[in-house]
Design a protein around this motif. Structure first.
Motif, PDB file in Angstrom:
ATOM      1  N   THR A   1       3.453   6.761  -8.596  1.00 17.98           N
ATOM      2  CA  THR A   1       2.130   6.318  -8.133  1.00 17.98           C
ATOM      3  C   THR A   1       1.797   6.988  -6.799  1.00 17.98           C
ATOM      4  N   ARG A   2       0.554   7.487  -6.705  1.00 23.23           N
ATOM      5  CA  ARG A   2       0.138   8.113  -5.437  1.00 23.23           C
ATOM      6  C   ARG A   2      -0.484   7.061  -4.528  1.00 23.23           C
ATOM      7  N   ASP A   3      -0.363   7.239  -3.237  1.00 19.71           N
ATOM      8  CA  ASP A   3      -1.017   6.379  -2.241  1.00 19.71           C
ATOM      9  C   ASP A   3      -0.742   4.898  -2.464  1.00 19.71           C
ATOM     10  N   LEU A   4       0.527   4.559  -2.629  1.00 21.51           N
ATOM     11  CA  LEU A   4       0.907   3.156  -2.866  1.00 21.51           C
ATOM     12  C   LEU A   4       0.305   2.204  -1.816  1.00 21.51           C
ATOM     13  N   PRO A   5       0.361   2.531  -0.509  1.00 24.35           N
ATOM     14  CA  PRO A   5      -0.176   1.586   0.481  1.00 24.35           C
ATOM     15  C   PRO A   5      -1.669   1.310   0.295  1.00 24.35           C
TER      16      PRO A   5
ATOM     17  N   LYS B   1      13.027  -2.695   1.685  1.00 27.20           N
ATOM     18  CA  LYS B   1      11.924  -2.443   2.632  1.00 27.20           C
ATOM     19  C   LYS B   1      10.871  -1.472   2.094  1.00 27.20           C
ATOM     20  N   LEU B   2      10.726  -1.408   0.761  1.00 27.73           N
ATOM     21  CA  LEU B   2       9.671  -0.550   0.193  1.00 27.73           C
ATOM     22  C   LEU B   2       8.301  -0.997   0.698  1.00 27.73           C
ATOM     23  N   VAL B   3       8.141  -2.314   0.824  1.00 31.97           N
ATOM     24  CA  VAL B   3       6.849  -2.848   1.281  1.00 31.97           C
ATOM     25  C   VAL B   3       6.978  -3.331   2.720  1.00 31.97           C
ATOM     26  N   ASN B   4       6.144  -2.745   3.596  1.00 29.75           N
ATOM     27  CA  ASN B   4       6.173  -3.153   5.012  1.00 29.75           C
ATOM     28  C   ASN B   4       4.852  -3.840   5.374  1.00 29.75           C
ATOM     29  N   PRO B   5       4.771  -4.456   6.556  1.00 36.72           N
ATOM     30  CA  PRO B   5       3.568  -5.232   6.895  1.00 36.72           C
ATOM     31  C   PRO B   5       2.273  -4.415   6.828  1.00 36.72           C
ATOM     32  N   ASP B   6       2.334  -3.123   7.123  1.00 37.56           N
ATOM     33  CA  ASP B   6       1.106  -2.310   7.087  1.00 37.56           C
ATOM     34  C   ASP B   6       0.546  -2.155   5.675  1.00 37.56           C
ATOM     35  N   MET B   7       1.355  -2.451   4.674  1.00 41.48           N
ATOM     36  CA  MET B   7       0.904  -2.268   3.285  1.00 41.48           C
ATOM     37  C   MET B   7       0.306  -3.548   2.702  1.00 41.48           C
TER      38      MET B   7
END
Ligand SMILES: NC(=O)c1ccc[n+]([C@@H]2O[C@H](COP(=O)([O-])OP(=O)(O)OC[C@H]3O[C@@H](n4cnc5c(N)ncnc54)[C@H](OP(=O)(O)O)[C@@H]3O)[C@@H](O)[C@H]2O)c1
Length: 275
Positions: free
Chosen positions: A184-188, A205-211
């Motif tokens: 997938t492109r541009d996950l965030p 930690k794949l998902v961080n607060p900015d996402m």
């Protein structure tokens, strides 16, 4: 904020205990394994502990070749005293897991992995849905009204991502679902639009607060071992801006309770008694 998964699992356990009492016999669950690794052994120990607490008989059977494992499944399939059968994962490379799965009778497939039970999801009939997917959906439903919400699922495995997608799309639940994977492109960009995120990638930690959107709901399915600690796929800092399931003690806890609920469900059906 952390989502309270303990109370969800507790209420499932109470229901299971009551239904085991109504059955008048102890339902039986058998785990089939082959050369189990340490994490499988830990998993089996926790199943044994939970089963004992709820009055469910539990046994582990082992085989080291396809022939041995096929024989074990055939014996269990025909044993009236066995109500639930599950295969541990991962199995050694030389073992054809799909071939074994095909031999598990759907009515004893308490993990919901047979083509029949996965196919039933597409027909919007959750006969015995995959436990982990069901746990993720149940936790989400207990936290918010899903209808019309944008839910992003990270991971497309048969164990979690795909069944979660189908279950969330079910008429009545009516979520709008986006499924992401390693290409997938541009996950965030995608995760930022989500009202809810279900993360099952096996990447710490794949998902961080900015996402994550402020106020979103984040269900962390991941179980990873980092420096001898169990961690999820989501940075715990996410809890500061979203509702997050803990790891450990979140989805895993509810999954184990649901596995036992499936054993009782199977026993009720096979014995003609309803809970
Ligand atoms: N809590 C529980 O009870 C429970 C139960 C089962 C599993 N788990 C845990 O859940 C996690 C996932 O398990 P699984 O069996 O679904 O794993 P899996 O079969 O390895 O699938 C992982 C999925 O994540 C995707 N993925 C991997 N890296 C990614 C990235 N950087 N960005 C986006 N997507 C990515 C993969 O994409 P591709 O398809 O493109 O490879 C794949 O679809 C693991 O940590 C596992 O231990 C927990």
């Amino acid at each position: 904020m952390l989502i309270d998964c303990k109370s969800i699992s507790k209420s499932i356990d109470e229901d299971v205990r009551r239904r085991v009492g109504n059955l008048g016999f102890s339902p039986k669950l058998v785990a089939i394994t082959s050369k189990p690794d340490p994490s499988t052994v830990t998993y089996l120990n926790s199943q044994a502990k939970k089963a004992k607490k709820l009055g469910i008989e539990f046994e582990v059977m082992e085989g080291s070749t396809m022939d041995e494992l096929l024989k074990v499944i055939s014996t269990l399939a025909n044993d009236e005293k066995v109500h639930g059968i599950f295969l541990t994962h991962p199995l050694p490379e030389e073992i054809d897991e799909f071939e074994l799965t095909l031999r598990i009778p759907p009515e004893k497939d308490v993990e919901g992995r047979t083509p029949y039970n996965l196919g039933m999801l597409i027909y919007e009939r959750e006969y015995l849905p995959p436990c982990t997917a069901e746990a993720a959906v149940k936790i989400l439903e207990s936290t918010t009204e899903i209808k019309g919400k944008d839910v992003v699922v990270i991971g497309r495995s048969i164990t979690v991502g795909r069944p979660v997608e189908i279950m969330l799309l079910k008429k009545g639940r009516d979520a709008t679902v986006t499924v992401c994977h390693s290409k997938t492109r541009d996950l965030p960009v995608i995760t930022k639009r989500a009202d809810a995120l279900i993360v099952a990638a096996g990447r710490p930690k794949l998902v961080n607060p900015d996402m994550v959107n402020e106020g979103a709901i984040v269900i962390d399915v991941g179980i990873n071992v980092v420096d001898d600690q169990i961690v999820g796929d989501v940075d715990p800092e996410v809890e500061k801006k979203a509702s997050l399931t803990p790891v450990p003690g979140g989805v895993g806890r509810v999954t184990t309770s649901l596995l036992m609920e499936h054993v009782v469900r199977a026993a009720e059906r096979l014995s003609g008694k309803n809970g």
